[in-house]
Motif scaffolding. Sequence first.
Motif, PDB file in Angstrom:
ATOM      1  N   MET A  65      -3.225   6.684 -10.470  1.00 17.31           N
ATOM      2  CA  MET A  65      -1.928   6.987  -9.900  1.00 17.31           C
ATOM      3  C   MET A  65      -1.895   6.663  -8.402  1.00 17.31           C
ATOM      4  SD  MET A  65       1.002   8.078 -10.596  1.00 17.31           S
ATOM      5  CE  MET A  65       2.382   9.058 -10.165  1.00 17.31           C
ATOM      6  N   THR A  66      -3.007   6.911  -7.718  1.00 17.67           N
ATOM      7  CA  THR A  66      -3.075   6.650  -6.287  1.00 17.67           C
ATOM      8  C   THR A  66      -2.928   5.155  -5.995  1.00 17.67           C
ATOM      9  OG1 THR A  66      -4.569   8.521  -6.083  1.00 17.67           O
ATOM     10  CG2 THR A  66      -4.465   7.019  -4.227  1.00 17.67           C
ATOM     11  N   GLU A  67      -3.496   4.329  -6.868  1.00 19.46           N
ATOM     12  CA  GLU A  67      -3.389   2.878  -6.675  1.00 19.46           C
ATOM     13  C   GLU A  67      -1.925   2.435  -6.684  1.00 19.46           C
ATOM     14  OE1 GLU A  67      -4.448  -1.251  -8.992  1.00 19.46           O
ATOM     15  OE2 GLU A  67      -5.565   0.552  -9.512  1.00 19.46           O
ATOM     16  N   TYR A  68      -1.127   2.998  -7.567  1.00 17.01           N
ATOM     17  CA  TYR A  68       0.283   2.628  -7.642  1.00 17.01           C
ATOM     18  C   TYR A  68       1.040   3.063  -6.394  1.00 17.01           C
ATOM     19  CZ  TYR A  68      -0.565   1.431 -12.489  1.00 17.01           C
ATOM     20  OH  TYR A  68      -1.045   0.862 -13.625  1.00 17.01           O
ATOM     21  N   VAL A  69       0.702   4.204  -5.860  1.00 15.71           N
ATOM     22  CA  VAL A  69       1.349   4.673  -4.630  1.00 15.71           C
ATOM     23  C   VAL A  69       0.989   3.747  -3.479  1.00 15.71           C
ATOM     24  CG1 VAL A  69       1.441   6.581  -2.962  1.00 15.71           C
ATOM     25  CG2 VAL A  69       1.452   7.067  -5.417  1.00 15.71           C
ATOM     26  N   ILE A  70      -0.289   3.354  -3.394  1.00 17.19           N
ATOM     27  CA  ILE A  70      -0.720   2.433  -2.336  1.00 17.19           C
ATOM     28  C   ILE A  70      -0.017   1.095  -2.484  1.00 17.19           C
ATOM     29  CG2 ILE A  70      -2.692   1.127  -1.442  1.00 17.19           C
ATOM     30  CD1 ILE A  70      -4.424   3.573  -2.137  1.00 17.19           C
ATOM     31  N   ARG A  71       0.057   0.585  -3.705  1.00 19.34           N
ATOM     32  CA  ARG A  71       0.759  -0.682  -3.940  1.00 19.34           C
ATOM     33  C   ARG A  71       2.220  -0.580  -3.535  1.00 19.34           C
ATOM     34  NH1 ARG A  71      -1.292  -4.610  -7.981  1.00 19.34           N
ATOM     35  NH2 ARG A  71      -3.421  -4.021  -8.412  1.00 19.34           N
ATOM     36  N   PHE A  72       2.843   0.526  -3.891  1.00 20.84           N
ATOM     37  CA  PHE A  72       4.253   0.732  -3.568  1.00 20.84           C
ATOM     38  C   PHE A  72       4.460   0.756  -2.058  1.00 20.84           C
ATOM     39  CE2 PHE A  72       7.683   3.725  -2.534  1.00 20.84           C
ATOM     40  CZ  PHE A  72       8.753   3.068  -3.115  1.00 20.84           C
ATOM     41  N   LEU A  73       3.647   1.522  -1.351  1.00 23.60           N
ATOM     42  CA  LEU A  73       3.800   1.639   0.098  1.00 23.60           C
ATOM     43  C   LEU A  73       3.464   0.343   0.825  1.00 23.60           C
ATOM     44  CD1 LEU A  73       2.357   5.230   0.650  1.00 23.60           C
ATOM     45  CD2 LEU A  73       4.756   4.515   0.654  1.00 23.60           C
TER      46      LEU A  73
END
Length: 115
Positions: A1-9
């Motif tokens: 889930m953290t990877e998706y947040v980093i990708r999004f930001l």
Amino acid sequence: MTEYVIRFLAGGAVVSAFAMLGDLLRPKSFAGLFAAAPSVALATLGIAVYQHGAHYATLQTQAMIAGAIALAVYSVVVCQILVRARMRALPATVLSLVVWLIVAFGALTLAGGQT
């Protein structure tokens, strides 16, 4: 889930920066060039370097360059078929997909990439 947040930001920040750059340039038709593809590519490469290292990012960069060259050739071929052969859009694009595949895999092979 953290990877998706980093990708999004990361993706959002880079897309916003390129959109601002495109807004500053004249003519305004250049704004679209800087809005999506380069910014997403840079965000993706940044994440690739962080997660997999520089060698992996190099392979991804070669694939992106091969795809960009193939897209440029594809676009020219579609335009030529539409104008010179007066073919309809759907058959022209489907025929040109073969050209895109040949150029993309050929460029990737010449660059030493893995196919």
